[in-house]
Design a protein around this motif. Sequence first.
Motif, PDB file in Angstrom:
ATOM      1  N   UNK A   1      20.976 -25.521  -2.870  1.00  0.00           N
ATOM      2  CA  UNK A   1      20.424 -26.855  -3.023  1.00  0.00           C
ATOM      3  C   UNK A   1      19.937 -27.467  -1.722  1.00  0.00           C
ATOM      4  N   UNK A   2      19.802 -26.651  -0.653  1.00  0.00           N
ATOM      5  CA  UNK A   2      19.280 -27.216   0.591  1.00  0.00           C
ATOM      6  C   UNK A   2      17.854 -27.691   0.400  1.00  0.00           C
ATOM      7  N   UNK A   3      17.497 -28.672   1.198  1.00  0.00           N
ATOM      8  CA  UNK A   3      16.113 -29.103   1.181  1.00  0.00           C
ATOM      9  C   UNK A   3      15.269 -28.110   1.938  1.00  0.00           C
ATOM     10  N   UNK A   4      14.139 -27.804   1.364  1.00  0.00           N
ATOM     11  CA  UNK A   4      13.220 -26.886   2.008  1.00  0.00           C
ATOM     12  C   UNK A   4      11.823 -27.481   1.915  1.00  0.00           C
ATOM     13  N   UNK A   5      11.166 -27.542   3.056  1.00  0.00           N
ATOM     14  CA  UNK A   5       9.814 -28.058   3.050  1.00  0.00           C
ATOM     15  C   UNK A   5       8.883 -26.927   3.476  1.00  0.00           C
ATOM     16  N   UNK A   6       7.860 -26.631   2.678  1.00  0.00           N
ATOM     17  CA  UNK A   6       6.958 -25.512   3.011  1.00  0.00           C
ATOM     18  C   UNK A   6       5.528 -26.001   3.191  1.00  0.00           C
ATOM     19  N   UNK A   7       4.811 -25.292   4.070  1.00  0.00           N
ATOM     20  CA  UNK A   7       3.446 -25.725   4.371  1.00  0.00           C
ATOM     21  C   UNK A   7       2.462 -25.203   3.334  1.00  0.00           C
ATOM     22  N   UNK A   8       1.496 -26.043   3.002  1.00  0.00           N
ATOM     23  CA  UNK A   8       0.369 -25.606   2.167  1.00  0.00           C
ATOM     24  C   UNK A   8      -0.921 -25.984   2.897  1.00  0.00           C
ATOM     25  N   UNK A   9      -1.967 -25.196   2.673  1.00  0.00           N
ATOM     26  CA  UNK A   9      -3.220 -25.526   3.351  1.00  0.00           C
ATOM     27  C   UNK A   9      -3.894 -26.728   2.693  1.00  0.00           C
TER      28      UNK A   9
ATOM     29  N   UNK B   1      -3.420 -32.881  14.706  1.00  0.00           N
ATOM     30  CA  UNK B   1      -2.751 -31.586  14.757  1.00  0.00           C
ATOM     31  C   UNK B   1      -3.665 -30.531  14.168  1.00  0.00           C
ATOM     32  N   UNK B   2      -3.802 -29.429  14.874  1.00  0.00           N
ATOM     33  CA  UNK B   2      -4.668 -28.349  14.390  1.00  0.00           C
ATOM     34  C   UNK B   2      -3.898 -27.042  14.426  1.00  0.00           C
ATOM     35  N   UNK B   3      -4.001 -26.258  13.347  1.00  0.00           N
ATOM     36  CA  UNK B   3      -3.430 -24.926  13.316  1.00  0.00           C
ATOM     37  C   UNK B   3      -4.551 -23.924  13.077  1.00  0.00           C
ATOM     38  N   UNK B   4      -4.804 -23.057  14.039  1.00  0.00           N
ATOM     39  CA  UNK B   4      -5.816 -22.005  13.881  1.00  0.00           C
ATOM     40  C   UNK B   4      -5.085 -20.708  13.569  1.00  0.00           C
ATOM     41  N   UNK B   5      -5.087 -20.301  12.322  1.00  0.00           N
ATOM     42  CA  UNK B   5      -4.304 -19.140  11.919  1.00  0.00           C
ATOM     43  C   UNK B   5      -5.171 -17.918  11.693  1.00  0.00           C
ATOM     44  N   UNK B   6      -4.755 -17.103  10.718  1.00  0.00           N
ATOM     45  CA  UNK B   6      -5.520 -15.936  10.351  1.00  0.00           C
ATOM     46  C   UNK B   6      -6.539 -16.294   9.279  1.00  0.00           C
ATOM     47  N   UNK B   7      -6.056 -16.890   8.192  1.00  0.00           N
ATOM     48  CA  UNK B   7      -6.925 -17.200   7.062  1.00  0.00           C
ATOM     49  C   UNK B   7      -7.744 -18.463   7.241  1.00  0.00           C
ATOM     50  N   UNK B   8      -7.152 -19.488   7.834  1.00  0.00           N
ATOM     51  CA  UNK B   8      -7.777 -20.807   7.882  1.00  0.00           C
ATOM     52  C   UNK B   8      -7.478 -21.508   9.194  1.00  0.00           C
ATOM     53  N   UNK B   9      -8.306 -22.515   9.494  1.00  0.00           N
ATOM     54  CA  UNK B   9      -7.904 -23.531  10.468  1.00  0.00           C
ATOM     55  C   UNK B   9      -7.618 -24.795   9.674  1.00  0.00           C
ATOM     56  N   UNK B  10      -6.433 -25.365   9.857  1.00  0.00           N
ATOM     57  CA  UNK B  10      -6.056 -26.602   9.178  1.00  0.00           C
ATOM     58  C   UNK B  10      -5.981 -27.739  10.175  1.00  0.00           C
TER      59      UNK B  10
END
Length: 335
Positions: free
Chosen positions: A120-128, A179-188
């Motif tokens: 039941x821990x809180x988990x926050x996950x990133x989405x594009x 904030x910018x994330x330049x990854x493999x698939x996308x830049x967010x």
Amino acid sequence: MANTYAQTTTAIGLDVGTSRIVAAHRPDKEVNCETQLNAFVTIPFSKLTESVLKKERIPHLTHDAEITVYGDEAERFANLFHKETRRPMLRGVLNAEEGTSLMLVREIVRLLTGEDKGHGQRLCFSVPSALLGADEEVRSHESQLTAMLNELGYESRSISEGLAVVYGEMESSNYTGIGISCGGGLCNVCMAYLSVPVFSFSIAKAGDYIDSSVAKLRGEPATRIRSIKEESFHFNGHFTNKIHQALSAYYEDMIQALVAALRDTFASVQNMPKLNRPIRLVLSGGSVLAPGFRDRFEKTLREAELPVAISEVRLGANPMQSTARGALVAALSEM
Ligand SMILES: Nc1ncnc2c1ncn2[C@@H]1O[C@H](COP(=O)(O)OP(=O)(O)O)[C@@H](O)[C@H]1O
Ligand SMILES: [Mg+2]
């Protein structure tokens, strides 16, 4: 795997990226991050192979006449067998053409967080952020991940990747900035004002685009181009090497596209807060690691004359972990 994650951890931040999955947690004062490649490779099934993999504790699944090796080990096996690794995700979302995508992402998440179920821990996950016209794709990706994570025993919710970067890197400016994330698939990208997102968007030109474009141009496998890019490319070189020359051109293309999208978005935002001072910009993700990237990005940004003043363009404190750390900030802040 003996892992006390579930018992000692109150919250988890998860960066579900096209090329890597990163989990952040804070067992004590320090944040810990663990990473696995979001990749797999299949090899023919034999009882012997399976038993060796088990003995060596190499993460794998067996189904039909195949063994699927996933996570970091996938790369080693791909090199060994002269294969290309495959990905459960494409351009930021679960790849509908790989039927086992969700199951593999689940197994990689379990590798990172321990075999135990969440409690039941809180988990926050990133989405594009959705690409233009692809809202439905992101919504479906998000709901599949939410269901899978809840089934693993977490109380999960999502955060957009750009906002996670702001949370992970901009505490000192009260979560105000870009904030910018330049990854493999996308830049967010996300601009936030006092932690509230003002706008977010993504573009599909990122590391994979650079690799595949150079690969096509030079007639080489993309995997080889990626290794060269990661190991020996830097900006501002006098390129005698044709591959470096092409890498430079496609990086430039990505940076131009990113800055143009930023400029266009500023121009179209309806309720822009009145900023009383210049804001900061942080760059994160694997694609900002090429030496000289920051300088090149800042130069292009300054030339674009945005309607807001940017006080500083800097790399994240640990660019490969910004998203996961920010997702953890989000998960912890709701407890
Ligand atoms: N040292 C490096 N130099 C240049 N590019 C790198 C380096 N390390 C990783 N990358 C690139 O970063 C991208 C992956 O970034 P990451 O943030 O892990 O992506 P994602 O969010 O898509 O999972 C890949 O295109 C990879 O080639
Ligand atoms: Mg990412």
